[in-house]
Design an enzyme around this catalytic site. Structure first.
Site, PDB file in Angstrom:
ATOM      1  N   LYS A 188       0.853  -1.192   0.000  1.00  0.00           N
ATOM      2  CA  LYS A 188       0.000   0.000   0.000  1.00  0.00           C
ATOM      3  C   LYS A 188       0.887   1.241   0.000  1.00  0.00           C
ATOM      4  CE  LYS A 188      -1.900   2.963   2.844  1.00  0.00           C
ATOM      5  NZ  LYS A 188      -1.956   4.135   1.962  1.00  0.00           N
ATOM      6  N   GLU A 263      10.265   1.480  10.143  1.00  0.00           N
ATOM      7  CA  GLU A 263      11.213   2.576   9.889  1.00  0.00           C
ATOM      8  C   GLU A 263      10.446   3.858  10.136  1.00  0.00           C
ATOM      9  OE1 GLU A 263      14.303   2.263   9.279  1.00  0.00           O
ATOM     10  OE2 GLU A 263      14.362   0.121   8.911  1.00  0.00           O
ATOM     11  N   CYS A 297      13.203  11.558   6.889  1.00  0.00           N
ATOM     12  CA  CYS A 297      13.402  11.002   8.226  1.00  0.00           C
ATOM     13  C   CYS A 297      14.830  11.225   8.709  1.00  0.00           C
ATOM     14  CB  CYS A 297      13.082   9.514   8.208  1.00  0.00           C
ATOM     15  SG  CYS A 297      13.991   8.627   6.937  1.00  0.00           S
ATOM     16  N   GLU A 395       9.818  15.940  15.281  1.00  0.00           N
ATOM     17  CA  GLU A 395      10.134  15.953  13.852  1.00  0.00           C
ATOM     18  C   GLU A 395       9.263  17.004  13.158  1.00  0.00           C
ATOM     19  OE1 GLU A 395       8.959  12.430  11.665  1.00  0.00           O
ATOM     20  OE2 GLU A 395      10.970  12.323  10.822  1.00  0.00           O
TER      21      GLU A 395
HETATM   22  P1  NDP Z   1       2.218   8.212   7.927  1.00  0.00           P
HETATM   23  O1  NDP Z   1       2.613   7.448   9.121  1.00  0.00           O
HETATM   24  O2  NDP Z   1       1.112   9.178   8.036  1.00  0.00           O
HETATM   25  O3  NDP Z   1       1.803   7.224   6.738  1.00  0.00           O
HETATM   26  C1  NDP Z   1       2.645   6.183   6.297  1.00  0.00           C
HETATM   27  C2  NDP Z   1       1.801   5.135   5.611  1.00  0.00           C
HETATM   28  O4  NDP Z   1       0.940   4.534   6.574  1.00  0.00           O
HETATM   29  C3  NDP Z   1       0.882   5.712   4.526  1.00  0.00           C
HETATM   30  O5  NDP Z   1       0.783   4.797   3.464  1.00  0.00           O
HETATM   31  C4  NDP Z   1      -0.430   5.844   5.279  1.00  0.00           C
HETATM   32  O6  NDP Z   1      -1.578   5.879   4.451  1.00  0.00           O
HETATM   33  C5  NDP Z   1      -0.397   4.581   6.117  1.00  0.00           C
HETATM   34  N1  NDP Z   1      -1.328   4.604   7.243  1.00  0.00           N
HETATM   35  C6  NDP Z   1      -1.948   5.657   7.828  1.00  0.00           C
HETATM   36  N2  NDP Z   1      -2.777   5.234   8.814  1.00  0.00           N
HETATM   37  C7  NDP Z   1      -2.693   3.884   8.849  1.00  0.00           C
HETATM   38  C8  NDP Z   1      -3.308   2.867   9.638  1.00  0.00           C
HETATM   39  N3  NDP Z   1      -4.195   3.145  10.589  1.00  0.00           N
HETATM   40  N4  NDP Z   1      -2.941   1.592   9.407  1.00  0.00           N
HETATM   41  C9  NDP Z   1      -2.038   1.275   8.446  1.00  0.00           C
HETATM   42  N5  NDP Z   1      -1.446   2.188   7.650  1.00  0.00           N
HETATM   43  C10 NDP Z   1      -1.757   3.473   7.852  1.00  0.00           C
HETATM   44  O7  NDP Z   1       3.541   8.885   7.398  1.00  0.00           O
HETATM   45  P2  NDP Z   1       3.709   9.882   6.188  1.00  0.00           P
HETATM   46  O8  NDP Z   1       3.200   9.264   4.928  1.00  0.00           O
HETATM   47  O9  NDP Z   1       3.155  11.193   6.601  1.00  0.00           O
HETATM   48  O10 NDP Z   1       5.298   9.944   6.047  1.00  0.00           O
HETATM   49  C11 NDP Z   1       6.075  10.748   6.847  1.00  0.00           C
HETATM   50  C12 NDP Z   1       6.683   9.972   8.003  1.00  0.00           C
HETATM   51  O11 NDP Z   1       7.443   8.868   7.514  1.00  0.00           O
HETATM   52  C13 NDP Z   1       7.662  10.806   8.788  1.00  0.00           C
HETATM   53  O12 NDP Z   1       7.418  10.711  10.166  1.00  0.00           O
HETATM   54  C14 NDP Z   1       9.021  10.192   8.468  1.00  0.00           C
HETATM   55  O13 NDP Z   1       9.977  10.344   9.445  1.00  0.00           O
HETATM   56  C15 NDP Z   1       8.686   8.785   8.210  1.00  0.00           C
HETATM   57  N6  NDP Z   1       9.714   8.170   7.365  1.00  0.00           N
HETATM   58  C16 NDP Z   1      10.634   7.316   7.938  1.00  0.00           C
HETATM   59  C17 NDP Z   1      11.656   6.774   7.192  1.00  0.00           C
HETATM   60  C18 NDP Z   1      12.629   5.808   7.798  1.00  0.00           C
HETATM   61  O14 NDP Z   1      13.196   5.019   7.062  1.00  0.00           O
HETATM   62  N7  NDP Z   1      12.871   5.818   9.101  1.00  0.00           N
HETATM   63  C19 NDP Z   1      11.817   7.089   5.787  1.00  0.00           C
HETATM   64  C20 NDP Z   1      10.817   7.995   5.285  1.00  0.00           C
HETATM   65  C21 NDP Z   1       9.793   8.496   6.072  1.00  0.00           C
HETATM   66  P3  NDP Z   1      -2.149   7.243   3.829  1.00  0.00           P
HETATM   67  O15 NDP Z   1      -1.282   8.363   4.263  1.00  0.00           O
HETATM   68  O16 NDP Z   1      -2.109   6.990   2.393  1.00  0.00           O
HETATM   69  O17 NDP Z   1      -3.542   7.394   4.349  1.00  0.00           O
END
Ligand code: NDP
Length: 501
Positions: A188, A263, A297, A395
């Protein structure tokens, strides 16, 4: 509100309609359609089906069937490796198209998107090599009557959930390793940036991945992502995203005790000593803070500077940051693109205002930029930040750099570690002992010494504490997608339990 003019570069471009991939069939689903407005251009560029819980369940059933009955887990490592290599070649051949999608959907600069595609193709090649080398252990040391063999078996069905900031790169840090191990998957992508992942689906079919092995369901987290973390037929969840949703994912997965790889976020310090090569550091500071508009991140969002050089270094970082070219993501000379959504831009502004109210000084930027395109934020520097301020601990995920100071090495380490995250850190000094002391005592998954945010497919990546669980990349990445099974084999007469022989 600025009226958006469709940029010239998008003159001939028509919004693209995508479908989901379930059990080898492209489907429109039965739900609504999600429209993606390009953050750097303000126009609709992609439409995806808003998948439903039922779509997620169909995809999980397809992945389960492909794992339990299909050829994929039973193929030789060499067969899977060859398919992954073909996929890597196709990714390289279609890199421009994939990079264009990532650029317009996420707002990242096109030159950067192309760089990420090159890195992603390399990861697919690296995973292909590991597919042939996956092996367990044997113990011929357990006595004459016993031979022990530890097998590595594919863990099963893996849910892969990815964020919007590096759409193609992050799915490439997970999927090829899961496939190399022999797993089947449901992917997803973020609802904001699903295009390149869906194009990857086409690539994988062309490369020879059988139906049901990779299913891609678009839609929102609560509707599609959540069932992927709870369904009993899923064996493992590999998630990249925010710490909040990561925590929820772990709690959801706990209901059926799935393996979880996370991650998550970071608040990464760069610690600078007076003997550092400051010319090198100034460039790395600006790169670390503003690369991907700070929506990263790994962003080096906290500078921890020795007091004796703090004023000079802050002024020099600000001088260079002023030269960073913020603008149209499709312009090949742009270095910093757009912010992902208007809501996120507002959140970044709230952090800056909060820091100013708490006593920090805005040394550069501090506000949104109106470029007559989508939403942009000026590279920002906050000086006089104290370790307990929200902007030093949380963050921001935007182009905002916080400057803190230290006097002793112990104090620098204390400040670096005084947060909930532990993803990465940088240390700058010409002194080997200083670098090594920081390297050993700062609690983070990666420590850069006299460089920042370099990476390689060979080097593991992941976080301590609330930055995550497990590691991606590196030679153990495939093992993460396996179970071990012990074969305890006996030869000759066995010593009885209640009737000694
Ligand atoms: P989110 O946590 O909001 O979303 C990540 C994914 O999880 C999206 O596909 C989102 O869907 C999905 N999601 C949201 N709610 C749920 C749920 N209840 N159950 C399962 N999946 C769900 O993060 P962002 O997309 O806003 O990305 C930014 C974040 O990612 C930052 O905090 C960043 O630090 C982190 N990140 C970490 C990295 C690492 O390697 N450590 C690398 C890159 C980013 P949708 O948004 O489509 O609704």
């Amino acid at each position: 509100m600025t009226a958006h003019v469709k940029p010239k570069a998008l003159d001939d471009f028509k919004a693209r309609d995508f479908r989901m991939l379930i059990d080898g069939v492209w489907t429109e689903g039965v739900g609504r359609t999600l429209e993606r407005v390009a953050p750097g251009h303000g126009v609709v560029v992609s439409r995806y089906p808003a998948g439903t819980k039922a779509d997620a369940e169909r995809a999980i059933a397809a992945a389960r069937k492909a794992f339990d009955n299909g050829p994929w887990p039973r193929m030789t490592g060499a067969e899977r490796s060859n398919i992954l290599l073909r996929a890597a070649d196709l990714i390289a051949a279609k890199a421009d198209e994939l990079a264009f999608l990532d650029c317009i959907e996420s707002g990242k600069p096109i030159s950067q998107a192309k760089g990420e595609l090159g890195g992603a193709a390399d990861i697919w090649r690296y995973a292909a090599a590991l597919a042939r080398d996956l092996h367990g252990e044997s113990y011929n040391t357990l006595g004459e009557g016993t031979l022990g063999v530890v097998l590595r078996e594919a863990i099963g069905v893996v849910s892969i959930i990815t964020p919007w900031n590096f759409p193609f790169l992050i799915v490439s840090q997970k999927l090829p390793f899961a496939l190399a191990a022999g797993c089947t998957t449901v992917v997803k992508p973020s609802e904001l940036t699903s295009g390149s992942t869906l194009l990857l689906g086409e690539i994988l079919i062309e490369a020879g991945v059988p139906a049901g092995v990779v299913n891609i369901v678009t839609g929102t987290g609560p509707e599609v992502g959540a069932p992927m973390t709870t369904h009993p037929d899923v064996d493992m969840v590999s998630f990249t995203g925010s710490t909040g949703v990561g925590r929820l994912t772990m709690a959801n997965a706990a209901q059926t005790l799935k393996k979880v790889s996370l991650e998550l976020g970071g608040k990464n310090p760069q610690i600078v000593f007076p003997d550092a090569n400051l010319d090198e550091f100034i460039d790395a500071a600006v790169f670390g803070a503003y690369f991907n508009a700070g929506e990263c991140c790994n962003a080096g969002s906290r500078l921890i500077l020795h007091k004796s050089i703090a004023d000079e270094v802050t002024a020099r970082v600000a001088e260079l940051a002023k030269k960073v070219k913020v603008g149209d993501p499709l312009d090949p000379t742009t270095q910093v693109g757009a912010i992902i959504t208007p809501q996120h831009l507002e959140k970044i502004g709230t952090y800056v205002d909060g820091a100013a109210k708490a006593g920090a000084s805005v040394a550069l930027g501090g506000a949104a930029l109106d470029l007559g395109l989508g939403q942009f934020m000026a590279p920002t520097i906050l000086s006089g930040v104290k370790p307990d301020m929200a902007v030093a601990r949380e963050e921001v995920f935007g182009p905002v750099l916080s400057v803190l100071t230290f006097e002793t090495t112990d104090e620098a380490i204390r400040i670096a570690n005084a947060i909930d995250y532990g993803l990465s850190a940088g240390v700058w000094s010409r002194d080997f002992d200083t670098c090594l002391t920081i390297g050993r005592k700062v609690r983070a998954g990666t420590i850069w010494m006299n460089t920042f945010m370099d990476g390689a497919s060979e080097l593991p990546f992941g976080g301590y504490r609330q930055s995550g669980l497990g590691r991606e990349l590196g030679r153990h990445a495939v093992e993460d997608y396996t179970e071990t099974k012990t074969l305890n084999m006996h030869m000759g007469a066995r010593t009885g339990w209640w009737m000694p022989r």
